[in-house]
Design an enzyme around this catalytic site. Structure first.
Site, PDB file in Angstrom:
ATOM      1  N   ASP A 187       0.811  -1.223   0.000  1.00 47.70           N
ATOM      2  CA  ASP A 187       0.000   0.000   0.000  1.00 47.70           C
ATOM      3  C   ASP A 187       0.846   1.275   0.000  1.00 47.70           C
ATOM      4  OD1 ASP A 187       1.074  -0.063   2.506  1.00 47.70           O
ATOM      5  OD2 ASP A 187      -0.815   0.207   3.588  1.00 47.70           O
TER       6      ASP A 187
ATOM      7  N   HIS B 229      17.194  27.331   1.030  1.00 48.13           N
ATOM      8  CA  HIS B 229      16.515  28.368   0.247  1.00 48.13           C
ATOM      9  C   HIS B 229      16.541  29.718   0.970  1.00 48.13           C
ATOM     10  CE1 HIS B 229      13.871  30.270  -2.526  1.00 48.13           C
ATOM     11  NE2 HIS B 229      13.004  30.520  -1.576  1.00 48.13           N
TER      12      HIS B 229
ATOM     13  N   LYS C 199      12.433  40.098 -11.029  1.00 48.17           N
ATOM     14  CA  LYS C 199      11.488  39.061 -11.483  1.00 48.17           C
ATOM     15  C   LYS C 199      10.167  39.184 -10.719  1.00 48.17           C
ATOM     16  CE  LYS C 199      11.431  34.668  -9.737  1.00 48.17           C
ATOM     17  NZ  LYS C 199      11.976  33.345  -9.376  1.00 48.17           N
TER      18      LYS C 199
HETATM   19  C1  R5P Z   1      12.896  31.010  -6.032  1.00 45.02           C
HETATM   20  O1  R5P Z   1      12.947  31.868  -5.148  1.00 45.02           O
HETATM   21  C2  R5P Z   1      14.003  30.017  -6.239  1.00 45.02           C
HETATM   22  O2  R5P Z   1      15.235  30.523  -5.836  1.00 45.02           O
HETATM   23  C3  R5P Z   1      14.075  29.602  -7.702  1.00 45.02           C
HETATM   24  O3  R5P Z   1      14.382  30.728  -8.490  1.00 45.02           O
HETATM   25  C4  R5P Z   1      12.766  28.994  -8.164  1.00 45.02           C
HETATM   26  O4  R5P Z   1      12.335  28.004  -7.283  1.00 45.02           O
HETATM   27  C5  R5P Z   1      12.924  28.402  -9.555  1.00 45.02           C
HETATM   28  O5  R5P Z   1      11.699  27.864  -9.963  1.00 45.02           O
HETATM   29  P1  R5P Z   1      11.352  27.659 -11.502  1.00 45.02           P
HETATM   30  O6  R5P Z   1      12.503  26.928 -12.135  1.00 45.02           O
HETATM   31  O7  R5P Z   1      10.098  26.830 -11.479  1.00 45.02           O
HETATM   32  O8  R5P Z   1      11.116  29.005 -12.105  1.00 45.02           O
END
Ligand code: R5P
Length: 310
Positions: A34, A127, A190
């Site tokens: 499972d 991160h 961005k």
């Molecule tokens: C965002 O803050 C991370 O540092 C990356 O830039 C992000 O996770 C990248 O994601 P994707 O490749 O889906 O644009």
């Protein structure tokens, strides 16, 4: 001291163990019909310091649960202390409430690791550095900047370089690399109109006639990087090299990269992508096994880990 591997990235675990001249702990990790996970440790680990290597990459939930159950098994087997070595710490991108009534998954994972019985965490390029504060135990966050800088100095040193952060959140990381390789810094403004989509608004800095080095912690769908590369080329960049620690590479990311104007994507092996990127000449993998092995050795001997990055 013992090294135990989960199933998410066994190649990396073996490489780390080899560098430490250790054998991986003999385990039996299997799935019931499972999908539930069964863990058995086939050797005595009473009184040992055990380092469990497991990235919580895709399938994130399974790999996380496996890590928790391994830690629980070690705790119940009287390990002296348990270090969760998580080369890729998944769920880290939800590190604060981004909207009302959302969860903070990075904190939930920290609670789970704590409650399972981990006594320390070792990870790579978290991160967000402040995730360390979600734990009331030591967290060693290792950096790939020296590894990337070494590659750049060796292979790209004759070029007119500029380091580019693909978003405002990555400026500190990018500045660290720019300082090491003595290059200029540019920043991409961005925006994310919605989750999973990204749009380049502006480039802050002059990239015309230069070779751009984008550095980021994660490439997931590839949207951020592919859009950044297109914008940089449009602004007159000669070539764009991309350095990423955690290659999540979900969905069509590998194809997107192949079709983009990226000169080369350099990733590490925190996530095992060997099948996904096989025969892809645009993608190169740098191993973090030596860095991880050295950090583990220093932790076991109570030596400084930060000295590794000075
Ligand atoms: C965002 O803050 C991370 O540092 C990356 O830039 C992000 O996770 C990248 O994601 P994707 O490749 O889906 O644009």
């Amino acid at each position: 001291m013992k090294i135990l591997s989960g199933t998410s990235n066994q190649k990396l675990s073996k490489d780390i163990a080899k560098q430490l001249k250790l054998k991986l702990v003999n385990t039996n990790i299997k799935r019931f019909a499972d999908g539930e996970i069964y863990i058995e440790i086939n050797e005595n680990i009473r009184g040992n310091s055990v380092f469990v290597v497991q990235s919580t990459s895709n399938p994130a939930n399974d790999n996380l649960m496996e890590l928790l159950l391994v830690i629980d098994a070690l705790k119940r087997s009287s390990a002296k202390n348990i270090t969760a070595v998580i080369p890729y710490y998944g769920y880290a991108r939800q590190d604060r409430k981004v909207a009302p009534r959302t969860s903070i998954s990075a904190k939930v994972v920290a609670n789970l690791l704590t409650n399972a019985g981990a006594s320390r965490v070792v990870t790579v390029d978290l991160h967000a550095g402040q995730i360390q504060g979600f734990f009331d135990m030591p967290v060693d966050n290792l950096f790939t900047t020296p590894l990337f800088a070494k590659y750049i100095k060796k292979k790209l040193k004759s070029k007119k370089l500029i380091c580019v952060s693909p978003d405002v959140g990555g400026v500190q990381r990018t500045r660290g690399l720019a300082t090491r390789i003595k290059a200029d810094l540019a920043i991409i403004d961005k925006r994310r109109p919605r989750a999973g989509q990204s749009k380049v608004m502006n480039i802050i800095g002059d990239v015309k006639g230069k070779t751009c080095i984008i550095v980021d912690d994660i490439i997931d769908s590839g949207g951020t990087i592919v859009n950044a590369v297109a914008a940089l080329k449009k602004a007159g960049a000669v070539d764009v090299y991309v350095f990423i620690t955690h290659a999540v590479l979900s969905g069509a990311a590998v194809d997107k990269i192949k079709e983009s104007k990226i000169k080369k994507l350099i990733i590490t092996d925190t996530i095992d992508n060997s099948k996904k990127i096989k025969n892809n000449i645009k993608i190169e993998v740098l191993s973090i096994s030596s860095l991880m092995a050295e950090a583990i050795k220093r932790i076991a001997n109570s030596n400084s880990v930060s000295d590794l990055f000075n």
